[in-house]
Design an enzyme around this catalytic site. Structure first.
Site, short mmCIF file in Angstrom:
data_model
loop_
_atom_site.label_atom_id
_atom_site.label_comp_id
_atom_site.label_asym_id
_atom_site.label_seq_id
_atom_site.Cartn_x
_atom_site.Cartn_y
_atom_site.Cartn_z
N LYS A 24 -60.13 47.75 3.19
CA LYS A 24 -60.79 46.89 3.59
C LYS A 24 -60.68 45.34 3.04
O LYS A 24 -61.27 44.58 3.43
CB LYS A 24 -62.44 47.38 3.13
CG LYS A 24 -62.78 48.59 4.03
CD LYS A 24 -64.20 49.21 3.88
CE LYS A 24 -64.61 50.27 4.72
NZ LYS A 24 -64.04 51.54 4.27
C1 LIG Z 1 -64.29 52.61 5.05
C2 LIG Z 1 -63.28 53.48 4.83
C3 LIG Z 1 -62.83 54.49 5.86
C4 LIG Z 1 -63.52 54.43 7.38
O1 LIG Z 1 -63.01 53.34 8.01
P1 LIG Z 1 -64.03 52.80 9.20
O2 LIG Z 1 -63.42 51.67 9.64
O3 LIG Z 1 -65.26 52.61 8.68
O4 LIG Z 1 -63.88 54.11 10.04
C5 LIG Z 1 -61.65 55.49 5.59
N1 LIG Z 1 -61.41 55.32 4.25
C6 LIG Z 1 -61.43 54.44 3.15
C7 LIG Z 1 -60.92 54.83 1.78
C8 LIG Z 1 -62.57 53.49 3.63
O5 LIG Z 1 -62.97 52.76 2.48
#
Ligand SMILES: *Cc1c(COP(=O)(O)O)cnc(C)c1O
Length: 430
Positions: A107
């Site tokens: 993210k």
């Molecule tokens: C947020 C997250 C996800 C999921 O991603 P989305 O875009 O919400 O589907 C998967 N793995 C990790 C480590 C995350 O932080």
């Protein structure tokens, strides 16, 4: 490029307006009016292009009306300051490691891109923004870190009490300054509901709230870059390419599907989920029926009503059969997750975190030893973020990166909130 509101097609806004509003009327998500395609020269040259150049060419059509070329290049330079290695695991499976950013989860890219866009807009117009963000674990740290020290922005991170890992909690509660951690007695879906409701709240108008969840297009769109970077690493192949993505709110995989619509030659996408399996059940039974969210060891995916699935349906013009040609979704339990982490460590000496492990499982099941297809799974978080679980499972100590050691000894500061009313009372007393 203009964006329309999926719930109110008459609301049409620029990139800048969509970013500043976060969400449209009637809680509608913004969506690009038309999907651009990339020129032949892009595909001819991709193998020689830096990630920053790929990112520029992919993002430019989406933001060109709001951000001039030079500013966009600058935003991208400041966003992509770490590598995205594609690591071979077997002959035909690869891990795309997206966790080398400052908060050790994928993210960071979306959060930093959004923060840099808001800084650019803020400098132009001298506007102050308050940001609301719900987190299931990783978003909070990534967004907080990206905006830390930005005088024009205050960030409120809403996280579910007791449902994030120890390191994740430290990452989001120890920043201080303009970053406030709100500890909600509830689940991620409760946090997300509070955010969506707050955006519409008359009494909060003066706050000028925007959202930094993947409902915000500045968080969502740059995730396309990962899929182009992954493709670049295997672009020489004549084999089919399949990508498996660990999914919670379905923002990341939706960006992958958007990249495919732009011409990216990936033949199939798998959304791998944990026991929060609303989408796998929906694809099977054609009934959208979220169950109460359950807590799992892949906590960043503990989402039972994924916001971005609406965008996926929009991309496929509500045609489920067309979607199912390009996309499938499967769910796995914690027990299966632990078992595969152990197996892959033993067999290939590769350590996966619980999220990446679920995408590996889904990929392995999809490929079924098919040697004519290349499979890429997304490693979305550093295993150290789930230190206890991973170490106990593989019977080995992980080395601790500096991003984590620097957190130890810092003091958690959070504001406990029972429900929406308590949140409202807190905010209005600020
Ligand atoms: C947020 C997250 C996800 C999921 O991603 P989305 O875009 O919400 O589907 C998967 N793995 C990790 C480590 C995350 O932080």
């Amino acid at each position: 490029m203009q964006y329309y509101n999926i719930n109110d097609k008459n609301q049409i806004v620029s990139f800048e307006e969509a970013v500043l509003q976060g969400i449209g009327n009637q809680k509608g998500l913004f969506f690009p009016e038309k999907i651009p395609t990339l020129p032949e020269s892009f595909w001819e040259n991709i193998s020689d292009m830096e990630a920053t150049e790929i990112a520029f060419q992919v993002m430019q059509p989406y933001v060109a009306d709001s951000i001039p070329e030079k500013a966009l290049r600058d935003i991208i330079e400041k966003t992509l300051t770490f590598p995205f290695p594609v690591v071979p695991i077997t002959n035909n499976t690869f891990a795309l490691e997206l966790y080398h950013g400052p908060t050790l989860a994928f993210k960071d890219v979306g959060a930093r891109f959004m923060a840099n866009c808001l800084s650019y807009f803020g400098k132009q117009k001298k506007i102050k923004t308050n940001i609301l963000v719900a987190t299931s674990g990783d978003t909070g740290g990534a967004v907080g870190h990206s905006f830390l020290g930005n005088k024009d922005v205050t960030v409120y991170i809403l996280y579910p009490s007791g449902k994030v890992s120890a390191i994740q909690e430290l990452q989001l509660t120890t920043l201080g300054n303009n970053i406030k951690a709100i500890e909600v007695a509830g689940t991620f879906d409760d946090c997300q509901a509070i955010v969506k409701k707050s955006m519409e709240e008359e009494d909060f108008k003066a706050f000028n709230f925007t959202s930094a969840n993947s409902i915000n297009i500045a968080r969502w769109l740059p995730q396309m870059i990962y899929y182009f970077v992954a493709y670049k690493a295997v672009a020489q192949t004549s084999k089919k390419i399949v990508v498996s993505c660990p999914s919670g709110n379905f923002g990341n995989i939706c960006a992958g599907l958007l990249a495919k619509k732009m011409g990216l030659p990936i033949s199939h996408f798998i959304a791998a989920t944990n026991s929060n399996d609303t989408i796998p059940r929906f694809l099977k039974h054609k009934v959208y029926e979220p169950n109460p969210t359950v807590a799992t060891i892949s906590n960043a995916m503990d989402v039972s009503d994924p916001s971005n699935f609406i965008r996926i349906m929009e991309l496929y013009e509500q045609q489920l059969s067309a979607l199912q040609k390009d996309f499938s979704s499967v769910a796995y339990t914690d027990a299966q997750t632990l078992e595969i982490i152990q197996q892959v460590h033993q067999k290939y000496n590769y350590i996966m975190d619980p999220h990446g492990a679920i995408s590996y499982l889904a990929l392995e099941d999809y490929l079924q030893n098919d040697e004519d297809t290349i499979g890429i799974f997304l490693e979305t978080a550093h295993p150290i973020k789930f230190q206890d679980i991973v170490e106990k499972n593989i019977q080995k100590e992980l080395s601790i990166p500096k991003e984590v050691t620097s957190l130890f000894g810092k003091k958690k500061v959070s504001i406990p909130i029972q429900n929406y009313e308590a949140w409202k009372a807190f905010l209005l007393s600020e």
